[in-house]
Scaffold this motif. Structure first.
Motif, mmCIF file in Angstrom:
data_model
loop_
_atom_site.group_PDB
_atom_site.id
_atom_site.type_symbol
_atom_site.label_atom_id
_atom_site.label_comp_id
_atom_site.label_asym_id
_atom_site.label_seq_id
_atom_site.Cartn_x
_atom_site.Cartn_y
_atom_site.Cartn_z
ATOM 1 N N LEU A 58 0.827 -1.196 0.000
ATOM 2 C CA LEU A 58 0.000 0.000 0.000
ATOM 3 C C LEU A 58 0.865 1.251 0.000
ATOM 4 O O LEU A 58 0.534 2.256 -0.618
ATOM 5 N N GLU A 59 1.989 1.198 0.709
ATOM 6 C CA GLU A 59 2.825 2.381 0.811
ATOM 7 C C GLU A 59 3.551 2.670 -0.497
ATOM 8 O O GLU A 59 3.744 3.827 -0.865
ATOM 9 N N SER A 60 3.958 1.638 -1.226
ATOM 10 C CA SER A 60 4.794 1.840 -2.396
ATOM 11 C C SER A 60 3.987 2.079 -3.669
ATOM 12 O O SER A 60 4.422 2.808 -4.543
ATOM 13 N N ASN A 61 2.813 1.475 -3.806
ATOM 14 C CA ASN A 61 2.042 1.561 -5.044
ATOM 15 C C ASN A 61 0.590 1.953 -4.757
ATOM 16 O O ASN A 61 -0.306 1.119 -4.812
ATOM 17 N N PRO A 62 0.334 3.206 -4.452
ATOM 18 C CA PRO A 62 -1.052 3.594 -4.127
ATOM 19 C C PRO A 62 -1.997 3.516 -5.315
ATOM 20 O O PRO A 62 -3.202 3.393 -5.117
ATOM 21 N N SER A 63 -1.484 3.577 -6.540
ATOM 22 C CA SER A 63 -2.370 3.504 -7.703
ATOM 23 C C SER A 63 -2.745 2.075 -8.047
ATOM 24 O O SER A 63 -3.528 1.862 -8.983
ATOM 25 N N ASP A 64 -2.199 1.102 -7.321
ATOM 26 C CA ASP A 64 -2.509 -0.298 -7.577
ATOM 27 C C ASP A 64 -3.420 -0.915 -6.529
ATOM 28 O O ASP A 64 -3.958 -2.000 -6.754
ATOM 29 N N HIS A 65 -3.595 -0.251 -5.397
ATOM 30 C CA HIS A 65 -4.323 -0.849 -4.283
ATOM 31 C C HIS A 65 -5.432 0.090 -3.836
ATOM 32 O O HIS A 65 -5.203 1.284 -3.602
ATOM 33 N N ALA A 66 -6.623 -0.458 -3.683
ATOM 34 C CA ALA A 66 -7.799 0.360 -3.390
ATOM 35 C C ALA A 66 -7.781 0.928 -1.984
ATOM 36 O O ALA A 66 -8.404 1.958 -1.716
ATOM 37 N N ALA A 193 -10.403 10.564 -18.125
ATOM 38 C CA ALA A 193 -9.703 11.547 -17.294
ATOM 39 C C ALA A 193 -9.278 10.929 -15.963
ATOM 40 O O ALA A 193 -8.180 11.198 -15.460
ATOM 41 N N ILE A 194 -10.141 10.098 -15.385
ATOM 42 C CA ILE A 194 -9.801 9.443 -14.119
ATOM 43 C C ILE A 194 -8.657 8.459 -14.317
ATOM 44 O O ILE A 194 -7.717 8.397 -13.511
ATOM 45 N N VAL A 195 -8.713 7.682 -15.396
ATOM 46 C CA VAL A 195 -7.631 6.734 -15.687
ATOM 47 C C VAL A 195 -6.333 7.490 -15.963
ATOM 48 O O VAL A 195 -5.241 7.018 -15.611
ATOM 49 N N THR A 196 -6.420 8.657 -16.575
ATOM 50 C CA THR A 196 -5.237 9.482 -16.801
ATOM 51 C C THR A 196 -4.542 9.809 -15.486
ATOM 52 O O THR A 196 -3.309 9.720 -15.373
ATOM 53 N N LEU A 197 -5.322 10.184 -14.484
ATOM 54 C CA LEU A 197 -4.743 10.508 -13.177
ATOM 55 C C LEU A 197 -4.128 9.275 -12.517
ATOM 56 O O LEU A 197 -3.094 9.362 -11.853
ATOM 57 N N VAL A 198 -4.759 8.118 -12.705
ATOM 58 C CA VAL A 198 -4.197 6.870 -12.160
ATOM 59 C C VAL A 198 -2.825 6.601 -12.777
ATOM 60 O O VAL A 198 -1.854 6.296 -12.069
ATOM 61 N N TYR A 199 -2.724 6.709 -14.097
ATOM 62 C CA TYR A 199 -1.454 6.469 -14.767
ATOM 63 C C TYR A 199 -0.408 7.505 -14.363
ATOM 64 O O TYR A 199 0.784 7.187 -14.231
ATOM 65 N N LEU A 204 4.681 8.504 -11.368
ATOM 66 C CA LEU A 204 5.468 9.185 -10.350
ATOM 67 C C LEU A 204 5.965 8.218 -9.290
ATOM 68 O O LEU A 204 7.055 8.397 -8.736
ATOM 69 N N THR A 205 5.176 7.183 -9.007
ATOM 70 C CA THR A 205 5.562 6.220 -7.980
ATOM 71 C C THR A 205 6.585 5.230 -8.510
ATOM 72 O O THR A 205 7.624 4.998 -7.880
ATOM 73 N N SER A 273 -11.874 -1.336 -8.296
ATOM 74 C CA SER A 273 -11.814 -0.753 -6.954
ATOM 75 C C SER A 273 -10.905 0.479 -6.922
ATOM 76 O O SER A 273 -11.201 1.459 -6.235
ATOM 77 N N VAL A 274 -9.804 0.435 -7.672
ATOM 78 C CA VAL A 274 -8.905 1.595 -7.739
ATOM 79 C C VAL A 274 -9.577 2.745 -8.472
ATOM 80 O O VAL A 274 -9.485 3.906 -8.063
ATOM 81 N N TYR A 275 -10.253 2.431 -9.562
ATOM 82 C CA TYR A 275 -10.984 3.467 -10.310
ATOM 83 C C TYR A 275 -12.023 4.145 -9.416
ATOM 84 O O TYR A 275 -12.132 5.379 -9.394
ATOM 85 N N ALA A 276 -12.784 3.350 -8.677
ATOM 86 C CA ALA A 276 -13.810 3.915 -7.794
ATOM 87 C C ALA A 276 -13.184 4.766 -6.699
ATOM 88 O O ALA A 276 -13.717 5.826 -6.337
ATOM 89 N N LYS A 277 -12.040 4.327 -6.163
ATOM 90 C CA LYS A 277 -11.360 5.110 -5.124
ATOM 91 C C LYS A 277 -10.956 6.473 -5.664
ATOM 92 O O LYS A 277 -11.167 7.503 -4.998
#
Length: 345
Positions: A58-66, A193-199, A204-205, A273-277
């Protein structure tokens, strides 16, 4: 079915190793060659010792874990606390806050917005995403970057780049106009747009970069380019973006896309779950910064529309669950559906 050797065993009979520190558990796991006292069964590590610890993941990859907090929401909290403190001081000083801009529901009128997690409002979503990018730039830790994203080395237009381009933070309006232009010309959706922010946060991570005034345009462009290809059924080609940004070449777009994918380690998967978060954290960001989604009173027509959407989603999930149930019974259908007790030894 019916095999006496199973991974679904009772806790008493499951071999467990002594608990270890998270750093030790991240080492490469290998099957132990030791055997039990009766020299009959090889000793296997418990599944909990073979998985990556949740706290480190969770600490290292916030875009991968809800369950991880989004980076942009954490960066925006300092400004939010300052705004609340300022509002509190103004209230104590009896300074009028001005007319209320937020609508509230009453017994006779219910105000709702037309944005949902499955169908977000395009304009409001782009405003929130660009505000998240703004906080990334404003609250950056350092100036870590790569040449492929440097606008001085790879300009997006023929206009000369100012000498102080890397020292002046862009305003939210400038970021919004840049992203809005791309989304309007390419006819992209709010989900993109939401997926853009995830990527963007994943980049950055993974690559340990910072989005700053010198690279924000090319990083955002690369994230939009990738998100449009992954999310939309009718993807926009690189040459199409060259028609929008007329001074950029296809070769430059291809090279930037290749570097972006390599830095993401080709991980373009976005779990639901990540998209919804990210969607709900963007709504929280909007609420903290008074970027309210457009509210309209609920009338009969809108109520029927919401009911139809809910019924459509309910039927869709019911069909998916039935299809999954049929697939799970496919082997049993050869001799008829049979149920038997699981073997726990």
């Amino acid at each position: 079915m019916g095999n006496t050797v199973s991974c679904c065993v009772s806790p008493e009979s499951s071999p467990k190793l002594p608990s270890r520190q998270p750093a030790e558990r991240l080492e490469e796991f290998q099957t132990s060659t030791e055997v039990s006292d009766d020299n009959t069964v090889p000793y296997l590590q418990h599944i909990s010792d073979r998985e990556v610890p949740d706290d480190l993941a969770l600490e290292s990859n916030p875009s991968d874990h809800a369950r991880a907090s989004t980076i942009f929401l954490s960066k925006s909290q300092t400004d939010v606390r300052d705004k609340r403190k300022s509002n509190h001081i103004n209230h104590i000083s009896h300074v009028s806050p001005g007319p209320l801009s937020k609508k509230y529901s009453s017994c006779s009128t219910i105000f709702i917005d037309d944005s949902t997690v499955s169908q977000p409002n395009l304009k409001s979503t782009i405003k929130c995403v660009t505000l998240a990018i703004y906080y990334h730039i404003k609250k950056r830790d350092s100036e870590r970057s790569l040449d492929i994203f440097d606008e001085k080395l790879h300009p997006l237009s023929k206009e000369p780049v100012p000498d102080d381009y890397s020292r002046i933070d862009p305003e939210h309006k400038l970021i919004y106009r840049f992203v809005r232009t791309l989304f309007s010309a390419a006819q992209l959706t709010a989900e993109c747009a939401i997926v853009t922010l995830v990527y963007l946060e994943r980049l950055l991570t993974y690559a340990e970069l910072d989005i700053c005034p010198a690279n924000w345009k090319r990083i955002v462009l690369g994230a939009i380019l990738l998100a449009s290809k992954v999310w939309d059924d009718q993807a926009v080609w690189n040459v199409d973006y060259c028609q929008i940004l007329k001074d950029i070449t296809v070769e430059d777009m291809n090279e930037m896309e290749r570097h972006f994918l390599e830095l993401l380690q080709f991980n373009i998967n976005v779990p639901a779950s990540v998209y919804a978060k990210y969607y709900f954290d963007l709504r929280q960001l909007a609420d903290d910064n008074n970027l309210s989604f457009p509210l309209e009173p609920l009338n009969n027509q809108r109520a029927q529309k919401l009911e139809a959407i809910s019924r459509l989603c309910e039927d869709k999930y019911k069909e998916l669950s039935q299809a999954a149930l049929r697939r799970s019974f496919s082997a049993d259908n050869l001799i008829g559906i049979q149920r038997s007790n699981a073997v726990l030894s």
